[in-house]
Design a protein around this motif. Structure first.
Motif, PDB file in Angstrom:
ATOM      1  N   SER A   2       2.186   7.910  -0.180  1.00 49.27           N
ATOM      2  CA  SER A   2       2.107   6.794   0.757  1.00 49.27           C
ATOM      3  C   SER A   2       0.979   5.855   0.378  1.00 49.27           C
ATOM      4  O   SER A   2      -0.079   6.285  -0.087  1.00 49.27           O
ATOM      5  CB  SER A   2       1.869   7.336   2.170  1.00 49.27           C
ATOM      6  N   SER A   3       1.200   4.551   0.594  1.00 48.55           N
ATOM      7  CA  SER A   3       0.138   3.581   0.311  1.00 48.55           C
ATOM      8  C   SER A   3      -1.054   3.781   1.231  1.00 48.55           C
ATOM      9  O   SER A   3      -2.145   3.319   0.953  1.00 48.55           O
ATOM     10  CB  SER A   3       0.665   2.153   0.436  1.00 48.55           C
ATOM     11  N   GLN A   4      -0.842   4.486   2.358  1.00 48.98           N
ATOM     12  CA  GLN A   4      -1.942   4.756   3.284  1.00 48.98           C
ATOM     13  C   GLN A   4      -2.531   6.148   3.073  1.00 48.98           C
ATOM     14  O   GLN A   4      -3.300   6.627   3.906  1.00 48.98           O
ATOM     15  CB  GLN A   4      -1.477   4.576   4.719  1.00 48.98           C
ATOM     16  N   ARG A  29     -10.805   4.782  -0.928  1.00 52.74           N
ATOM     17  CA  ARG A  29      -9.661   4.178  -1.627  1.00 52.74           C
ATOM     18  C   ARG A  29      -8.362   4.790  -1.123  1.00 52.74           C
ATOM     19  O   ARG A  29      -8.317   5.959  -0.766  1.00 52.74           O
ATOM     20  CB  ARG A  29      -9.757   4.421  -3.128  1.00 52.74           C
ATOM     21  N   THR A  30      -7.315   3.974  -1.146  1.00 53.09           N
ATOM     22  CA  THR A  30      -5.980   4.459  -0.801  1.00 53.09           C
ATOM     23  C   THR A  30      -5.119   4.484  -2.065  1.00 53.09           C
ATOM     24  O   THR A  30      -5.485   3.912  -3.099  1.00 53.09           O
ATOM     25  CB  THR A  30      -5.320   3.576   0.268  1.00 53.09           C
ATOM     26  N   ALA A  31      -3.976   5.139  -1.967  1.00 50.92           N
ATOM     27  CA  ALA A  31      -3.102   5.347  -3.118  1.00 50.92           C
ATOM     28  C   ALA A  31      -2.650   4.046  -3.776  1.00 50.92           C
ATOM     29  O   ALA A  31      -2.446   4.005  -4.985  1.00 50.92           O
ATOM     30  CB  ALA A  31      -1.891   6.169  -2.702  1.00 50.92           C
ATOM     31  N   ASP A  32      -2.523   2.978  -3.001  1.00 51.33           N
ATOM     32  CA  ASP A  32      -2.066   1.705  -3.556  1.00 51.33           C
ATOM     33  C   ASP A  32      -3.204   0.817  -4.057  1.00 51.33           C
ATOM     34  O   ASP A  32      -2.990  -0.326  -4.429  1.00 51.33           O
ATOM     35  CB  ASP A  32      -1.221   0.942  -2.538  1.00 51.33           C
ATOM     36  N   GLY A  33      -4.441   1.336  -4.058  1.00 53.15           N
ATOM     37  CA  GLY A  33      -5.588   0.550  -4.499  1.00 53.15           C
ATOM     38  C   GLY A  33      -6.265  -0.202  -3.383  1.00 53.15           C
ATOM     39  O   GLY A  33      -7.245  -0.905  -3.610  1.00 53.15           O
ATOM     40  N   GLY A  34      -5.763  -0.053  -2.160  1.00 50.15           N
ATOM     41  CA  GLY A  34      -6.395  -0.671  -0.996  1.00 50.15           C
ATOM     42  C   GLY A  34      -7.541   0.182  -0.488  1.00 50.15           C
ATOM     43  O   GLY A  34      -8.065   1.042  -1.212  1.00 50.15           O
ATOM     44  N   ALA A  51      -4.628  -3.619   2.522  1.00 55.79           N
ATOM     45  CA  ALA A  51      -3.955  -3.718   1.232  1.00 55.79           C
ATOM     46  C   ALA A  51      -4.956  -4.213   0.181  1.00 55.79           C
ATOM     47  O   ALA A  51      -5.976  -4.828   0.524  1.00 55.79           O
ATOM     48  CB  ALA A  51      -2.778  -4.684   1.345  1.00 55.79           C
ATOM     49  N   PRO A  52      -4.674  -3.962  -1.096  1.00 53.87           N
ATOM     50  CA  PRO A  52      -5.618  -4.389  -2.137  1.00 53.87           C
ATOM     51  C   PRO A  52      -5.998  -5.865  -2.063  1.00 53.87           C
ATOM     52  O   PRO A  52      -7.176  -6.211  -2.189  1.00 53.87           O
ATOM     53  CB  PRO A  52      -4.865  -4.081  -3.438  1.00 53.87           C
TER      54      PRO A  52
END
Length: 69
Positions: A2-4, A29-34, A51-52
């Motif tokens: 998940s991006s979160q 950091r989160t999985a999507d770079g955010g 978000a990033p």
């Protein structure tokens, strides 16, 4: 993934000071770079996710002095 999903430890700013004035946030950091953000005094109070591109815009604003009084 998940991006979160938080993929790094939470880190508190070195500018947060100490003692009773130690009010700060922690960022991971989160999985999507955010980034995930939480209150350092209420770690179980929930997370905010950015978000990033949102985080990058925030950092650019800080560097430009957009949040100074």
């Amino acid at each position: 993934m998940s991006s979160q999903e938080v993929v790094s430890p939470f880190v508190k700013s070195s500018f947060s000071g100490g003692g009773s004035a130690n009010e700060c946030i922690e960022v991971a950091r989160t999985a999507d770079g955010g980034r995930a953000v939480r209150d350092s005094k209420n770690r179980d109070g929930g997370l905010q996710f950015y978000a990033p591109e949102e985080w990058s815009a925030f950092i650019d604003g800080v560097k430009a002095g957009a949040f100074t009084g």
